[in-house]
Design a protein around this motif. Structure first.
Motif, mmCIF file in Angstrom:
data_model
loop_
_atom_site.group_PDB
_atom_site.id
_atom_site.type_symbol
_atom_site.label_atom_id
_atom_site.label_comp_id
_atom_site.label_asym_id
_atom_site.label_seq_id
_atom_site.Cartn_x
_atom_site.Cartn_y
_atom_site.Cartn_z
ATOM 1 N N ALA A 23 28.692 -53.479 22.951
ATOM 2 C CA ALA A 23 29.389 -52.237 22.609
ATOM 3 C C ALA A 23 28.785 -51.712 21.313
ATOM 4 O O ALA A 23 28.525 -52.485 20.385
ATOM 5 C CB ALA A 23 30.879 -52.487 22.439
ATOM 6 N N PHE A 24 28.548 -50.417 21.261
ATOM 7 C CA PHE A 24 27.985 -49.773 20.079
ATOM 8 C C PHE A 24 29.039 -48.888 19.435
ATOM 9 O O PHE A 24 29.832 -48.250 20.118
ATOM 10 C CB PHE A 24 26.783 -48.903 20.463
ATOM 11 N N SER A 25 29.009 -48.826 18.115
ATOM 12 C CA SER A 25 29.888 -47.906 17.396
ATOM 13 C C SER A 25 29.191 -47.464 16.122
ATOM 14 O O SER A 25 28.255 -48.116 15.655
ATOM 15 C CB SER A 25 31.238 -48.558 17.068
ATOM 16 N N VAL A 26 29.646 -46.347 15.571
ATOM 17 C CA VAL A 26 29.170 -45.892 14.268
ATOM 18 C C VAL A 26 30.374 -45.766 13.351
ATOM 19 O O VAL A 26 31.509 -45.566 13.794
ATOM 20 C CB VAL A 26 28.413 -44.542 14.315
ATOM 21 N N ARG A 27 30.116 -45.924 12.084
ATOM 22 C CA ARG A 27 31.131 -45.674 11.068
ATOM 23 C C ARG A 27 30.443 -45.010 9.892
ATOM 24 O O ARG A 27 29.219 -45.097 9.740
ATOM 25 C CB ARG A 27 31.847 -46.962 10.642
ATOM 26 N N PHE A 28 31.217 -44.331 9.080
ATOM 27 C CA PHE A 28 30.678 -43.599 7.937
ATOM 28 C C PHE A 28 31.337 -44.136 6.676
ATOM 29 O O PHE A 28 32.552 -44.248 6.614
ATOM 30 C CB PHE A 28 30.957 -42.103 8.087
ATOM 31 N N GLU A 29 30.534 -44.455 5.690
ATOM 32 C CA GLU A 29 31.040 -45.003 4.439
ATOM 33 C C GLU A 29 30.785 -44.009 3.313
ATOM 34 O O GLU A 29 29.656 -43.537 3.139
ATOM 35 C CB GLU A 29 30.336 -46.325 4.136
ATOM 36 N N GLN A 30 31.852 -43.703 2.560
ATOM 37 C CA GLN A 30 31.706 -42.842 1.389
ATOM 38 C C GLN A 30 30.948 -43.629 0.328
ATOM 39 O O GLN A 30 31.309 -44.763 0.005
ATOM 40 C CB GLN A 30 33.089 -42.412 0.883
ATOM 41 N N LEU A 31 29.867 -43.056 -0.206
ATOM 42 C CA LEU A 31 28.952 -43.809 -1.070
ATOM 43 C C LEU A 31 29.396 -43.942 -2.520
ATOM 44 O O LEU A 31 29.017 -44.899 -3.182
ATOM 45 C CB LEU A 31 27.562 -43.168 -1.039
ATOM 46 N N ASP A 32 30.139 -42.991 -3.022
ATOM 47 C CA ASP A 32 30.503 -43.059 -4.433
ATOM 48 C C ASP A 32 31.807 -42.310 -4.670
ATOM 49 O O ASP A 32 32.397 -41.773 -3.742
ATOM 50 C CB ASP A 32 29.375 -42.524 -5.323
ATOM 51 N N ASN A 33 32.239 -42.295 -5.898
ATOM 52 C CA ASN A 33 33.480 -41.607 -6.269
ATOM 53 C C ASN A 33 33.178 -40.289 -6.965
ATOM 54 O O ASN A 33 33.717 -40.000 -8.025
ATOM 55 C CB ASN A 33 34.325 -42.494 -7.189
ATOM 56 N N HIS A 34 32.313 -39.503 -6.367
ATOM 57 C CA HIS A 34 31.958 -38.209 -6.945
ATOM 58 C C HIS A 34 32.126 -37.116 -5.903
ATOM 59 O O HIS A 34 31.929 -37.341 -4.719
ATOM 60 C CB HIS A 34 30.500 -38.199 -7.437
ATOM 61 N N ARG A 35 32.471 -35.959 -6.374
ATOM 62 C CA ARG A 35 32.470 -34.746 -5.557
ATOM 63 C C ARG A 35 31.207 -33.999 -5.988
ATOM 64 O O ARG A 35 30.831 -34.027 -7.146
ATOM 65 C CB ARG A 35 33.725 -33.932 -5.849
ATOM 66 N N TYR A 36 30.565 -33.325 -5.045
ATOM 67 C CA TYR A 36 29.311 -32.642 -5.347
ATOM 68 C C TYR A 36 29.459 -31.138 -5.178
ATOM 69 O O TYR A 36 30.337 -30.658 -4.473
ATOM 70 C CB TYR A 36 28.202 -33.169 -4.422
ATOM 71 N N LYS A 37 28.596 -30.407 -5.859
ATOM 72 C CA LYS A 37 28.524 -28.960 -5.692
ATOM 73 C C LYS A 37 27.051 -28.565 -5.656
ATOM 74 O O LYS A 37 26.193 -29.271 -6.192
ATOM 75 C CB LYS A 37 29.274 -28.227 -6.805
ATOM 76 N N TYR A 38 26.783 -27.452 -4.994
ATOM 77 C CA TYR A 38 25.417 -26.969 -4.828
ATOM 78 C C TYR A 38 25.190 -25.849 -5.823
ATOM 79 O O TYR A 38 25.820 -24.791 -5.731
ATOM 80 C CB TYR A 38 25.227 -26.494 -3.389
ATOM 81 N N VAL A 39 24.310 -26.089 -6.802
ATOM 82 C CA VAL A 39 24.070 -25.118 -7.864
ATOM 83 C C VAL A 39 22.563 -24.930 -8.028
ATOM 84 O O VAL A 39 21.827 -25.917 -8.189
ATOM 85 C CB VAL A 39 24.678 -25.603 -9.205
ATOM 86 N N ASN A 40 22.126 -23.685 -8.001
ATOM 87 C CA ASN A 40 20.707 -23.356 -8.196
ATOM 88 C C ASN A 40 19.779 -24.202 -7.326
ATOM 89 O O ASN A 40 18.770 -24.725 -7.794
ATOM 90 C CB ASN A 40 20.312 -23.505 -9.674
ATOM 91 N N GLY A 41 20.137 -24.368 -6.062
ATOM 92 C CA GLY A 41 19.276 -25.077 -5.125
ATOM 93 C C GLY A 41 19.317 -26.592 -5.220
ATOM 94 O O GLY A 41 18.479 -27.270 -4.621
ATOM 95 N N GLU A 42 20.279 -27.148 -5.954
ATOM 96 C CA GLU A 42 20.379 -28.605 -6.101
ATOM 97 C C GLU A 42 21.825 -29.064 -5.966
ATOM 98 O O GLU A 42 22.745 -28.352 -6.346
ATOM 99 C CB GLU A 42 19.883 -29.039 -7.486
#
Length: 144
Positions: A23-42
């Motif tokens: 049986a195959f499954s996928v799971r997703f793990e949150q990598l860190d305790n940060h929220r991100y925003k996209y500013v000036n292409g980064e």
């Protein structure tokens, strides 16, 4: 309704025993305790993080199946949609392969990495035999 995950997760597997059920499954793990925003292409850290959603694995629609069938083509999770609505649901879509559409609850603007889990199925019990962290697929969730 969620957003379709892009690029899609697709795997080609080798080394399974041909007449053993897996049986195959996928799971997703949150990598860190940060929220991100996209500013000036980064992407930059910014804003208050949210607690990680409860851990959940999402079974592949063709699981369980024999090793020879699973090694015969791609294992595709094309039905995954990402959402931040606090829940998930499955619905079967009509079609020749009856793929399942799965809503995966993730926090928007947080970093995640997918894992592929492979379980050996014996007497209707699953035993984890391998788990692969797919670092090349790390992403920041942008949900509707």
């Amino acid at each position: 309704a969620g957003r379709r995950m892009f690029p899609q997760l697709q795997f080609k597997v080798q080394g399974l025993k041909e007449r053993v059920l897996y049986a195959f499954s996928v799971r997703f793990e949150q990598l860190d305790n940060h929220r991100y925003k996209y500013v000036n292409g980064e992407w930059m850290q910014g804003g208050r993080p949210e607690p990680a959603p409860p851990a959940k694995s999402y079974a592949h629609s063709s699981s369980p199946n024999f090793g020879d069938r699973l090694m015969g083509g791609l294992i595709s999770y094309s039905g995954i949609k990402l959402t931040n609505n606090g829940g998930h649901k499955k619905k079967v879509r009509s079609g020749e392969d009856d793929r399942k559409e799965v809503l995966v609850w993730l926090n928007s603007l947080h970093r995640y990495v997918p894992y592929l889990n492979i379980h050996k199925v014996d007497d209707n019990q699953e035993k984890l035999v391998a788990s692969y962290k797919i670092t090349v697929c790390e992403f920041i969730a942008v949900t509707a």
